[in-house]
Design a protein around this motif. Structure first.
Motif, PDB file in Angstrom:
ATOM      1  N   MET A 116      -1.858  -5.065  12.437  1.00 43.60           N
ATOM      2  CA  MET A 116      -2.438  -5.645  11.228  1.00 43.60           C
ATOM      3  C   MET A 116      -1.742  -5.098   9.985  1.00 43.60           C
ATOM      4  O   MET A 116      -1.178  -4.004  10.000  1.00 43.60           O
ATOM      5  N   LEU A 117      -1.837  -5.875   8.921  1.00 42.56           N
ATOM      6  CA  LEU A 117      -1.301  -5.496   7.618  1.00 42.56           C
ATOM      7  C   LEU A 117      -2.327  -5.858   6.561  1.00 42.56           C
ATOM      8  O   LEU A 117      -2.719  -7.018   6.451  1.00 42.56           O
ATOM      9  N   LEU A 118      -2.800  -4.862   5.811  1.00 38.59           N
ATOM     10  CA  LEU A 118      -3.663  -5.176   4.683  1.00 38.59           C
ATOM     11  C   LEU A 118      -2.817  -5.882   3.639  1.00 38.59           C
ATOM     12  O   LEU A 118      -1.842  -5.326   3.139  1.00 38.59           O
ATOM     13  N   SER A 119      -3.158  -7.117   3.336  1.00 38.71           N
ATOM     14  CA  SER A 119      -2.244  -7.935   2.537  1.00 38.71           C
ATOM     15  C   SER A 119      -3.029  -9.032   1.834  1.00 38.71           C
ATOM     16  O   SER A 119      -4.223  -8.907   1.621  1.00 38.71           O
ATOM     17  N   GLY A 120      -2.339 -10.104   1.488  1.00 37.47           N
ATOM     18  CA  GLY A 120      -3.006 -11.199   0.798  1.00 37.47           C
ATOM     19  C   GLY A 120      -2.249 -12.494   0.936  1.00 37.47           C
ATOM     20  O   GLY A 120      -1.198 -12.560   1.587  1.00 37.47           O
ATOM     21  N   THR A 121      -2.763 -13.522   0.282  1.00 37.26           N
ATOM     22  CA  THR A 121      -2.230 -14.878   0.431  1.00 37.26           C
ATOM     23  C   THR A 121      -0.990 -15.093  -0.428  1.00 37.26           C
ATOM     24  O   THR A 121      -0.782 -16.185  -0.960  1.00 37.26           O
ATOM     25  N   TRP A 122      -0.177 -14.073  -0.568  1.00 37.09           N
ATOM     26  CA  TRP A 122       1.047 -14.180  -1.369  1.00 37.09           C
ATOM     27  C   TRP A 122       2.285 -13.783  -0.569  1.00 37.09           C
ATOM     28  O   TRP A 122       3.370 -13.724  -1.108  1.00 37.09           O
ATOM     29  N   VAL A 130      -1.354  -1.176   8.977  1.00 42.56           N
ATOM     30  CA  VAL A 130      -0.481  -0.535   7.997  1.00 42.56           C
ATOM     31  C   VAL A 130      -0.883  -1.065   6.624  1.00 42.56           C
ATOM     32  O   VAL A 130      -1.130  -2.258   6.463  1.00 42.56           O
ATOM     33  N   TYR A 131      -1.028  -0.150   5.663  1.00 44.54           N
ATOM     34  CA  TYR A 131      -1.335  -0.571   4.309  1.00 44.54           C
ATOM     35  C   TYR A 131      -0.070  -1.099   3.650  1.00 44.54           C
ATOM     36  O   TYR A 131       1.022  -0.612   3.909  1.00 44.54           O
ATOM     37  N   ALA A 132      -0.255  -2.080   2.766  1.00 42.74           N
ATOM     38  CA  ALA A 132       0.902  -2.723   2.146  1.00 42.74           C
ATOM     39  C   ALA A 132       1.443  -1.851   1.011  1.00 42.74           C
ATOM     40  O   ALA A 132       1.473  -2.252  -0.148  1.00 42.74           O
ATOM     41  N   GLY A 133       1.845  -0.656   1.350  1.00 35.82           N
ATOM     42  CA  GLY A 133       2.518   0.207   0.400  1.00 35.82           C
ATOM     43  C   GLY A 133       1.586   1.023  -0.471  1.00 35.82           C
ATOM     44  O   GLY A 133       0.381   1.071  -0.270  1.00 35.82           O
ATOM     45  N   LYS A 134       2.182   1.667  -1.467  1.00 37.61           N
ATOM     46  CA  LYS A 134       1.447   2.598  -2.318  1.00 37.61           C
ATOM     47  C   LYS A 134       0.981   1.973  -3.628  1.00 37.61           C
ATOM     48  O   LYS A 134       0.604   2.676  -4.559  1.00 37.61           O
ATOM     49  N   GLY A 135       1.013   0.651  -3.710  1.00 33.30           N
ATOM     50  CA  GLY A 135       0.487  -0.016  -4.893  1.00 33.30           C
ATOM     51  C   GLY A 135      -1.002   0.269  -5.048  1.00 33.30           C
ATOM     52  O   GLY A 135      -1.721   0.493  -4.072  1.00 33.30           O
ATOM     53  N   GLU A 136      -1.488   0.216  -6.262  1.00 36.16           N
ATOM     54  CA  GLU A 136      -2.859   0.665  -6.514  1.00 36.16           C
ATOM     55  C   GLU A 136      -3.909  -0.192  -5.823  1.00 36.16           C
ATOM     56  O   GLU A 136      -4.985   0.301  -5.465  1.00 36.16           O
ATOM     57  N   THR A 137      -3.629  -1.482  -5.595  1.00 34.18           N
ATOM     58  CA  THR A 137      -4.600  -2.315  -4.885  1.00 34.18           C
ATOM     59  C   THR A 137      -4.926  -1.725  -3.518  1.00 34.18           C
ATOM     60  O   THR A 137      -6.050  -1.818  -3.041  1.00 34.18           O
ATOM     61  N   MET A 138      -3.913  -1.096  -2.888  1.00 34.33           N
ATOM     62  CA  MET A 138      -4.106  -0.554  -1.556  1.00 34.33           C
ATOM     63  C   MET A 138      -4.650   0.874  -1.563  1.00 34.33           C
ATOM     64  O   MET A 138      -5.062   1.378  -0.524  1.00 34.33           O
ATOM     65  N   MET A 139      -4.655   1.533  -2.706  1.00 31.84           N
ATOM     66  CA  MET A 139      -5.051   2.941  -2.752  1.00 31.84           C
ATOM     67  C   MET A 139      -6.473   3.143  -2.231  1.00 31.84           C
ATOM     68  O   MET A 139      -6.758   4.086  -1.512  1.00 31.84           O
ATOM     69  N   GLY A 140      -7.370   2.250  -2.616  1.00 35.12           N
ATOM     70  CA  GLY A 140      -8.754   2.365  -2.175  1.00 35.12           C
ATOM     71  C   GLY A 140      -9.103   1.410  -1.052  1.00 35.12           C
ATOM     72  O   GLY A 140     -10.233   1.434  -0.551  1.00 35.12           O
ATOM     73  N   THR A 189      -8.773   4.670 -12.833  1.00 29.60           N
ATOM     74  CA  THR A 189      -9.961   5.181 -12.146  1.00 29.60           C
ATOM     75  C   THR A 189      -9.944   4.784 -10.677  1.00 29.60           C
ATOM     76  O   THR A 189     -10.348   5.559  -9.800  1.00 29.60           O
ATOM     77  N   TRP A 190      -9.467   3.574 -10.419  1.00 33.86           N
ATOM     78  CA  TRP A 190      -9.341   3.125  -9.025  1.00 33.86           C
ATOM     79  C   TRP A 190      -8.320   3.990  -8.272  1.00 33.86           C
ATOM     80  O   TRP A 190      -8.541   4.362  -7.113  1.00 33.86           O
ATOM     81  N   ILE A 191      -7.237   4.333  -8.921  1.00 32.50           N
ATOM     82  CA  ILE A 191      -6.242   5.206  -8.302  1.00 32.50           C
ATOM     83  C   ILE A 191      -6.856   6.574  -8.018  1.00 32.50           C
ATOM     84  O   ILE A 191      -6.621   7.178  -6.965  1.00 32.50           O
ATOM     85  N   ALA A 192      -7.676   7.063  -8.954  1.00 32.43           N
ATOM     86  CA  ALA A 192      -8.362   8.341  -8.742  1.00 32.43           C
ATOM     87  C   ALA A 192      -9.270   8.261  -7.516  1.00 32.43           C
ATOM     88  O   ALA A 192      -9.367   9.220  -6.731  1.00 32.43           O
ATOM     89  N   LEU A 193      -9.935   7.125  -7.339  1.00 29.65           N
ATOM     90  CA  LEU A 193     -10.783   6.939  -6.168  1.00 29.65           C
ATOM     91  C   LEU A 193      -9.942   6.959  -4.891  1.00 29.65           C
ATOM     92  O   LEU A 193     -10.311   7.599  -3.902  1.00 29.65           O
TER      93      LEU A 193
END
Length: 431
Positions: A281-287, A197-207, A397-401
């Protein structure tokens, strides 16, 4: 030492690298107040503060009550927003000159440069709590010659995983290769479970997976790395376009095993889905180790790098975590200074770390969640690359990707998705 924790590990070597990647960007522990006593006399002052829901792992109300008890003449009025909306909101506040006294930023994000250009960034280097960070952290969180924020931690992007669910399909220690990742997805799908599961719709997860596409290619190609970090990639080169197409195809392949709704989830919904065992799994980070353990104290938690390529060739995706900045145009600069010195004193920061389970940004403060035990070793390599959306690729631009990749996932072609991204990317190069 409590269960699930390891002692803080020095990251000086990492942070020296980070300075290059990013372009070298209360009371103190001893009880002194470097603000000259603001808040202890005179009229009551109200400070405004804006940040995302998850930034303080839900303990901000208790923290502010504690602060206001110690400094009764300073009130802190908090506004929180969903994680996915914080930077859009900040962009609007900057453009309308309605920036609060204190606000959340990320050093590599485009909104930080916008805030700096508009004169909304105070230099925190003279604050007492600045001394709690290493020289490397101070440099890595600086912009235009100013220490722009007090960061909440060291952010490394990766994949949290449920060891019990993965053991049930033969991968108790996580997966080591891309083929194993896809194989795990197939086995879980046969059991009616999602792999990721992606960690939401934040831009880091968009791509998502494209952080590693670009990062791992940068590890092996110095010319691409230099261009990538400088936002000057010539995507018309066949070898660079091939990298982009590979990433888009990996994105589509993985998405077959991703929980439905991941692209539109809020961060907390994704965390809950993972903590409740709906995905392995969860795409995430050390936070977010602390929050995941709070949601499920019995979770057998692991953390791994995305196995994009062989581990000895793989990139580690890093950036200093988001933190708090002070509005240089605030009408209450001394009170803001008092509050931030208190909030980022070692004593208060340790409380925040305990709630968040983050990788500490202050030497000697806090403990490391055991699921992040391997991370200090990652950060001693020469394969550290910044988050794609905080420097290498401008966030719009990352969001566009990400949007183009999602369109390709459900319809269309990889070439069309690549063309959309390149057109947006080239616009930023022209500026």
């Amino acid at each position: 030492m409590s269960k699930g924790k390891l002692k803080w590990v020095s990251i000086a070597m990492l942070l020296t690298l980070v300075v290059g990647l990013l372009g070298a960007c209360g009371k103190s522990d001893g009880g002194s107040n470097e603000s000259g006593g603001a808040g202890n006399s005179g009229d009551k002052v109200e400070l405004s503060m804006l940040f995302a829901d998850s930034l303080f792992a839900g303990i901000h109300t208790d923290l502010i009550k504690e602060f206001e008890s110690a400094y009764p003449n300073i009130k802190v009025k908090v506004e929180t927003l969903p994680d996915s909306g914080i930077f859009d909101a900040l962009r609007i506040r900057v453009s309308t000159n309605e920036v609060p006294d204190l606000y959340q930023i990320n050093i590599g994000h485009v909104t930080t440069q916008l805030a700096s250009n508009a004169g909304f960034i105070s230099d925190l280097s003279g604050y007492e709590s600045s001394k709690n960070y290493s020289d490397s952290i101070r440099s890595a969180t600086s912009i235009d010659g100013k220490q722009a924020l007090f960061t909440l931690g060291v952010g490394v992007l990766g994949v949290a995983y449920n060891k019990d669910m993965m053991a049930d399909i033969g991968y108790a220690d996580g997966v080591k290769t891309w083929d194993e990742l896809i194989d795990a997805g197939k086995k879980l799908k046969a059991k009616g479970k999602d792999l990721l599961v992606y960690a939401g719709k934040g831009e880091t997860m968009m791509g998502n997976v494209l952080h590693w596409t670009f990062g791992s290619y940068a590890v092996k190609d110095p010319a691409f790395k230099e261009a990538y970090l400088a936002n000057k990639v010539d995507w018309s080169k066949p070898e660079y376009r091939a990298v982009l197409l590979e990433g888009l195809n990996r994105f589509k392949e993985l998405n077959e095993f991703v929980r439905v709704g991941s692209f539109t989830n809020e961060f907390t919904i994704a965390q809950q889905a993972f903590a409740e065992g709906d995905s392995a799994m969860l795409l995430s980070g050390t936070w977010e180790g602390g929050m995941l353990r709070k949601l499920n104290p019995n979770l057998n938690l692991g953390f791994m790098n995305m196995p994009y390529v062989a581990e000895d060739q793989n990139a580690y995706i890093f950036v200093p975590e988001d933190g708090i900045a002070v509005n240089a145009k605030s009408k209450h600069p001394e009170e803001a200074k008092t509050f931030l010195n208190w909030l980022f004193s070692k004593e208060t920061y340790a409380k925040i770390l305990k709630a968040k389970g983050s990788f500490s940004a202050m030497p000697g403060v806090g403990e490391l969640d055991e699921s992040y035990a391997a991370v200090p070793g990652w950060l001693e390599t020469d394969r550290i690359i910044s988050f794609a959306n905080t420097g290498p690729v401008p966030s719009p631009t990352w969001i566009a990707l990400g949007n183009a990749a999602q369109e390709f996932t459900f319809q269309g072609s990889a070439d069309k998705a690549a063309d959309k991204f390149i057109a947006e990317y080239n616009k930023t190069m022209a500026k």
